[in-house]
Scaffold this motif. Structure first.
Motif: not given
Length: 399
Positions: A14, A79-80, A83, A106
């Motif tokens: 990420g 990020g994540d 997600w 995220s």
């Protein structure tokens, strides 16, 4: 079952807008040791991938990553990775021991922290590859929504769309390149939106104000649906949805879909609910698809042209079946033969012939019969009287 000694060859990293500087040691080491690094051009530049970098193909495909199985591979995500990221796309083709993930905050977390919004009370949507209509079921005054967008042009289009839906007073906070040196945060109402020079990656935070949103109780107004008149009317639709009892993730077969109103409300009723709507008339198939798009649930509804039971083969078994039109003994016999035990069946009938069919079905298979007779007040000369709709007989049973 994966080998407990299996060593991961793929690392999901990420990445934030601050690039390598914002990563943990494990993420930096994975990138330094990688033979191949997959990601968007912006991500590859942030980690200085050089000749090891491979941008995602257009249209997007995970095939190049899977083809590199056995090499030291890094996949970069914003990020994540799980997600709205590449992790979910890859997971179905990987064993658990093949990969490891190092998430970063995220974009939704970054926005919530910047605005002081409770993330657990905020709706988070990925609209970078989805229509704005996905917002239709969830818009309501007082709601807070964070959504990813494709680019600056999409942000301007979102503002226009919100104003057209009656939510022009909504405050849009435009957040660009969150967490990095290019970060910029600006706010404006949707109905006077004139921000320019908006660059990706961009996120919109919506403090929704304006019209009331879509009611979530069963039995939406009939005029919300495109229809040629073949529609399960509002009061009967509410009774029908109660009998169908939709649950999260369940699949409905809607046989004789008409306008698709029952399918639409099934999908709106529970997270991840899906329908396959069978309809023999092509013009009504067009209405069903248009209604799915209007309510932002086209990804949950599939419209199939054809007459049951001939058209039913080749589809996954449903959790529930609704027969709103085209009921016949041949159809009931077919359903009883092919449906797994525990499948719910609900059938509505308005003709004498269908009433007879459903009463005979109840005598044979059991279940519950309900007769609904609805009347509404209407003009009668200079006064008012009751206008009675055709009575509807409903049979519901568990296979």
């Amino acid at each position: 079952m994966s080998d407990p000694q299996e060593k991961p060859w793929l690392t999901l990293v990420g990445l934030g807008e601050d690039g390598l500087a914002g990563l943990q040691d494990a993420s930096r080491k994975a990138i330094a040791d990688a033979e191949v690094i997959f990601g968007g051009p912006r991500h590859l530049e942030l980690v200085e991938a050089g000749s090891r970098g491979q941008p995602w193909p257009v249209p997007f495909s995970t095939a190049p990553v899977l083809a590199a199985r056995g090499r030291r591979v890094v996949v970069l995500a914003s990020g994540d990775p799980f997600w709205h990221g590449a992790g979910g796309s890859l997971l179905s083709d990987l064993r658990r021991g093949e990969w490891i993930s190092h998430p970063a905050p995220s974009c939704f977390s970054l926005v919530a922290n910047a605005l002081g919004w409770k993330l657990e009370e905020t709706l988070c949507l990925g609209l970078h590859a989805a229509p704005f209509e996905r917002l239709t079921p969830v818009l309501n005054r007082g709601r807070r929504i964070i959504c990813t967008l494709r680019d600056g042009a999409a942000q301007e289009a979102l503002a226009r769309w919100l104003a057209e839906q009656g939510f022009g007073a909504t405050e849009i906070t435009v957040m660009e390149a969150m967490g990095g040196p290019r970060q910029r945060v600006r706010s404006q109402r949707a109905d006077v939106f004139d921000l320019t020079d908006i660059t990706a990656p961009v996120i919109a935070a919506l403090a929704v104000t304006g019209a009331k949103g879509l009611p979530r109780a069963s039995g939406l107004p009939d005029d919300l649906f495109l229809s040629d008149g073949q529609i399960t009317k509002r009061p009967i639709r509410a009774l029908t949805l109660s009998a169908l009892a939709p649950r999260a993730g369940e699949l409905l077969w809607d046989i004789g879909g008409g306008s698709g109103s029952v399918s639409v409300e099934w999908c709106l009723a529970a997270p991840g609910a899906r329908t396959i709507t069978f309809e023999p008339r092509e013009d009504r198939i067009a209405n069903i698809r248009a209604n799915a798009e209007r309510f932002g649930i086209e990804h949950q509804m599939k419209a199939v042209l054809g007459r049951a039971p001939d058209v039913l083969d080749g589809f996954g078994m449903p959790d529930c079946v609704f027969i709103g039109g085209g009921g016949s003994q041949a159809l009931l016999d077919h359903l009883w033969a092919v449906l797994p035990s525990g499948t719910r069946i609900v059938a509505n009938g308005v003709t004498l012939e269908t009433e007879t069919l459903l009463m005979q079905a109840q005598a044979t298979y059991g279940g519950h019969l309900l007769k609904a007779e609805i009347a509404e007040a209407g003009p009668l000369g200079s006064m008012r009287g009751w206008e009675r709709a055709r009575p509807v007989l409903q049979w519901s049973v568990m296979r």
